[in-house]
Write an enzyme that holds these catalytic residues in place. Sequence first.
Site, short mmCIF file in Angstrom:
data_model
loop_
_atom_site.label_atom_id
_atom_site.label_comp_id
_atom_site.label_asym_id
_atom_site.label_seq_id
_atom_site.Cartn_x
_atom_site.Cartn_y
_atom_site.Cartn_z
N SER A 292 0.85 -1.20 0.00
CA SER A 292 0.00 0.00 0.00
C SER A 292 0.87 1.24 0.00
O SER A 292 1.98 1.24 0.54
CB SER A 292 -0.91 0.02 1.23
OG SER A 292 -0.16 0.31 2.40
N ASP A 293 0.36 2.32 -0.58
CA ASP A 293 1.00 3.62 -0.36
C ASP A 293 0.79 3.94 1.13
O ASP A 293 -0.05 3.32 1.80
CB ASP A 293 0.41 4.68 -1.28
CG ASP A 293 1.36 5.86 -1.48
OD1 ASP A 293 2.27 6.06 -0.64
OD2 ASP A 293 1.20 6.59 -2.47
N TRP A 294 1.52 4.92 1.62
CA TRP A 294 1.54 5.20 3.06
C TRP A 294 0.18 5.77 3.53
O TRP A 294 -0.18 6.87 3.16
CB TRP A 294 2.70 6.13 3.37
CG TRP A 294 3.98 5.41 3.68
CD1 TRP A 294 4.75 5.60 4.78
CD2 TRP A 294 4.63 4.38 2.93
NE1 TRP A 294 5.83 4.72 4.76
CE2 TRP A 294 5.77 3.97 3.65
CE3 TRP A 294 4.33 3.70 1.73
CZ2 TRP A 294 6.64 2.95 3.19
CZ3 TRP A 294 5.19 2.70 1.28
CH2 TRP A 294 6.31 2.34 2.01
N GLN A 295 -0.55 4.97 4.27
CA GLN A 295 -1.91 5.28 4.74
C GLN A 295 -2.96 5.15 3.65
O GLN A 295 -4.00 5.79 3.71
CB GLN A 295 -2.02 6.68 5.35
CG GLN A 295 -0.98 7.01 6.38
CD GLN A 295 -1.21 8.35 7.04
OE1 GLN A 295 -1.73 8.43 8.14
NE2 GLN A 295 -0.82 9.40 6.37
N ALA A 296 -2.67 4.34 2.64
CA ALA A 296 -3.66 4.15 1.57
C ALA A 296 -4.54 2.93 1.83
O ALA A 296 -5.40 2.61 1.03
CB ALA A 296 -2.96 4.01 0.23
#
Length: 878
Positions: A292-296
């Site tokens: 995942s992208d950061w906090q996605a």
Amino acid sequence: MKPLSLVAAALLAAVADASTIGEDHKALDARAKLAYSPPHYPSPWMDPQAHGWEDAYAKAKAFVSQLTLLEKVNITTGTGWMSGPCVGNVGAVPRLGLKALCMQDGPLGLRFSDYNSAFPVAVTSGATWSKHLWRDRGKAMGEEAKGKGVDVLLGPVAGPIGRAPEGGRNAEGFGADPYLQGQALASTSVGIQEAGVVACAKHYIANEQEHFRQAGESHDRGFNISESLSSNIDDKTMHELYAWPFADAVKAGVGSIMCSYNQINNSYGCQNSKLLNGILKGEMGFQGFVMSDWQAQHAGAATAAAGLDMTMPGDTSFNTGYSYWGGNLTLGVINGTVPEWRIDDMVMRIMAAYFKVGRTLENQVPTNFNSWTRDSYGWEDQAAQENWGLINQQVDVRANHANHIRESAAKGTVILKNSGVLPLTKPKFVAVVGEDAGPNPKGPNGCPNRGCDDGTMAMIWGSGTSEFPYLITPDNALQAQAIKDGTRYESVLTNYAWAETKALITQPNVTAIVFANAGGGEGFIDLDGNAGDRKNLTLWKNGDDLIKNVSSVNPYTIVVLHTAGPVLVTDWYNNPNITAIVWAGMPGQESGNSLTDILYGKTSPGRSPFTWGPTRESYGTDVMYKPNNGDDAPQDDFTEGVFIDHRHFDKVAPKKGDKGAPIYEFGFGLSWGEFKYSQLSVQKHNVRPYQPTTGKTIKAPEFGNFSTDLKDYAFPKGIRYIYQWIYPWLNTTTSGKAASGDPYYGKTAKEFLPPGAIDGSPQPRQGASGAPGGNRQLWDVLYTVNCIITNTGSRTSDEVPQVYVSLGGKGEPVRVLRGFERIERIAPGQSVQFRAELTRRDLSNWDVDSQNWVVTKEPKTVFVGSSSRNLPLKARLD
Ligand SMILES: *[C@@H]1O[C@H](CO)[C@@H](O)[C@H](O)[C@H]1NC(C)=O
Ligand SMILES: *[C@@H]1O[C@H](CO)[C@@H](O)[C@H](O)[C@H]1NC(C)=O
Ligand SMILES: *[C@@H]1O[C@H](CO)[C@@H](O)[C@H](O)[C@H]1NC(C)=O
Ligand SMILES: *[C@@H]1O[C@H](CO)[C@@H](O)[C@H](O)[C@H]1NC(C)=O
Ligand SMILES: *[C@@H]1O[C@H](CO)[C@@H](O)[C@H](O)[C@H]1NC(C)=O
Ligand SMILES: *[C@@H]1O[C@H](CO)[C@@H](O)[C@H](O)[C@H]1NC(C)=O
Ligand SMILES: *[C@@H]1O[C@H](CO)[C@@H](O)[C@H](O)[C@H]1NC(C)=O
Ligand SMILES: *[C@@H]1O[C@H](CO)[C@@H](O)[C@H](O)[C@H]1NC(C)=O
Ligand SMILES: *[C@@H]1O[C@H](CO)[C@@H](O)[C@H](O)[C@H]1NC(C)=O
Ligand SMILES: *[C@@H]1O[C@H](CO)[C@@H](O)[C@H](O)[C@H]1NC(C)=O
């Protein structure tokens, strides 16, 4: 960042996965009218026979078979933001000696580090059109990552692809064309992985603007949207444009893919089963892992079912101390919501990527730097402020990479106009004008994440940056050259001293080199109203005025632009006093040297990887700057389909002089030579007719077993609980609900996951699938194209022949790019042969009905030339 409310998270999980939860019918009704993403389940598991992955699979299997459930969960879940040395860290497996994997930005070299190189930004690298330079750049970046103990380098980028010219992160990718991006994405990934580091192609997918990419970030800007923007894209456009480069990277064996912040058809990038399960792992046969992208990540079991394999940085949002996975994933496997085969597949994919690039448990490089401070001693656990120790060892990983950086930034510098003044030869007097030629008074790294416009611009801003080891300014390098040549030299390194500037550049014999810039970057920084995405296409800090002023009084004006993408040159490019225009892109640490090498003709320039339109409107696409759906997710309908950049301009303004025609087209760039194209020949090859893949996969394999007794997962006595750290263990074992803390806990897979989500039985293979990248026959060569290129000029130069194809048919682009080669050092009078292969994929369109690539019956034509609009040779393809 504001955490999503639980209701929102639960609702999302439900909506994205096309089942109902019943809590909020009104919201669901409103959403039912919006673009929708069809479910695709179950998540495909690895294929032991996947081409290029066989060995990696076997090694991963041997390793994963020894793991306990807790160890498996550890490998999939980040330890939380700032819990560990890297921007992303997963748990380790101490029992078997596997150190915690380190994920580090980014696409132009290492971020939050030191004694590393600052490589050219990808858009400048893209402008070289050179496959070997892309690979070399990847390899050098990979070597630096390896030397610092980084396991996964978070790049390269082909999303954004460059739909809107203002897109803040466009420059992290290689140019506004899927074919160019695909070649560069694949070559760079191969280079990184050759160095023994896993590449991460990102951002999958349609992350085309920074505005509204995350609801939390938008709240901070005063937009009360409940969810991230949704990029609504039809299936044909998805395949032919946005997903195209990712398929090239998958074919090249890329080990990981990062899913994006935005929604696609109102389903989040990291839980969109159609995109992750259906297109990426099914159709493209991707065998690596999705991070995942950061906090996605916005849901737990639903993201696992939709194909996510690793959550980053692991906490629900930065520093909550809670995770959608971690203990929740342990519980999910125990209670049957996440089947064992799914967690096994997650870990298999991660470890297979690790082994594929040549890592072994024996040759692990301990991470020897820390992202959160440059001090030698500090907290190993920054979030918790615990464990003081030696955390930065200042390992110098730069080797001789400066040579590559200087060369590739020079070769990616584009000469847009030259009335004969270039190359410079011992000019009598050079006057350099403009702040963009000089240093940032606060130092090259004076602005965190390069988020300012002070001094020369050599990088965009955000996570796709590095700390400069030094920065050669244009002023430094041009002055050094001048002194060597006996040239008189003066510079005015501000845009705001017109009287002094004028007095200087109106003296006799002055060649005035005027500098201006326009940046861009990631959405977490807003610079002068440019919240990542640029707010306009004009130059910054009065650059246009400066250029107009200088050229109004100096007849030998050379313009140099450091910009993240196109700017409007309409007002001044035609002024005869402007004798040359040079786009120096975003060149990295050797900026001034690279520029000097081009201005003085020591090496050959590149070609523009995007179109220079006459007005903002002429691009047809734009960033959405204001939410258009009340407080709900903004709806960005990609109604232009595949018509972005040159495909759009060719459609609406095909001829020179048409309203809205480009000033400088895609693929354009002057060189030192003059090239004649001749003797086009097209050879047709007999290939077998295309066979859609049929049959079924194996059944989902499971590796090992696990107990369902909660007590076996209790947080062990004797291990200290580090504040905010994400662990695989459970704090309490009285009940699953108590351990999870999720008020909705207790829903079974049947109740909240779509049908098929936990089905591990053999699954039908998709017709377009077959091997990493897709059906192998897509790479059958249908035609070979040959021509002769002769340098009729008087200087040696590189040339970049380009192949475009008209696929024919209603509603299709006039032409699409389908081949190119940078041929180096063609001497005056010399003829070289250029050869390109057109594969079945190159000549196909995506057919929505059959869900496969199809070579249509429409007449097709191949064109060869030096830019998207200078195509002297053409032939019909029968
Ligand atoms: C989005 O919706 C369009 C229109 O229905 C459809 O063609 C496309 O496949 C969908 N894409 C995804 C990823 O859901
Ligand atoms: C999970 O990883 C952490 C380090 O990140 C380690 O301390 C812990 O022992 C690991 N847990 C297991 C079960 O291996
Ligand atoms: C923001 O939107 C939510 C609903 O999505 C609403 O409850 C809240 O009052 C709104 N806040 C502001 C400041 O408008
Ligand atoms: C489990 O996930 C839920 C959200 O789905 C979250 O609220 C809860 O805090 C998580 N539990 C743990 C132990 O991280
Ligand atoms: C299983 O665990 C997951 C993750 O915590 C949770 O979302 C789900 O509601 C649980 N289901 C059951 C049946 O206990
Ligand atoms: C310098 O300028 C003077 C006056 O305009 C002119 O006569 C001379 O030819 C110039 N010399 C060069 C080398 O350009
Ligand atoms: C465009 O944006 C730049 C950078 O913020 C700013 O300096 C400039 O004034 C803007 N141009 C116009 C015409 O508003
Ligand atoms: C351009 O020249 C005008 C005077 O003609 C002056 O007022 C203005 O400040 C100058 N601007 C720049 C950026 O040099
Ligand atoms: C070009 O420069 C000369 C000064 O050498 C000036 O007189 C003339 O007006 C300029 N032309 C334009 C179009 O700016
Ligand atoms: C687990 O317990 C520790 C204290 O023992 C506490 O600090 C932490 O927040 C708890 N974590 C979760 C996810 O509940």
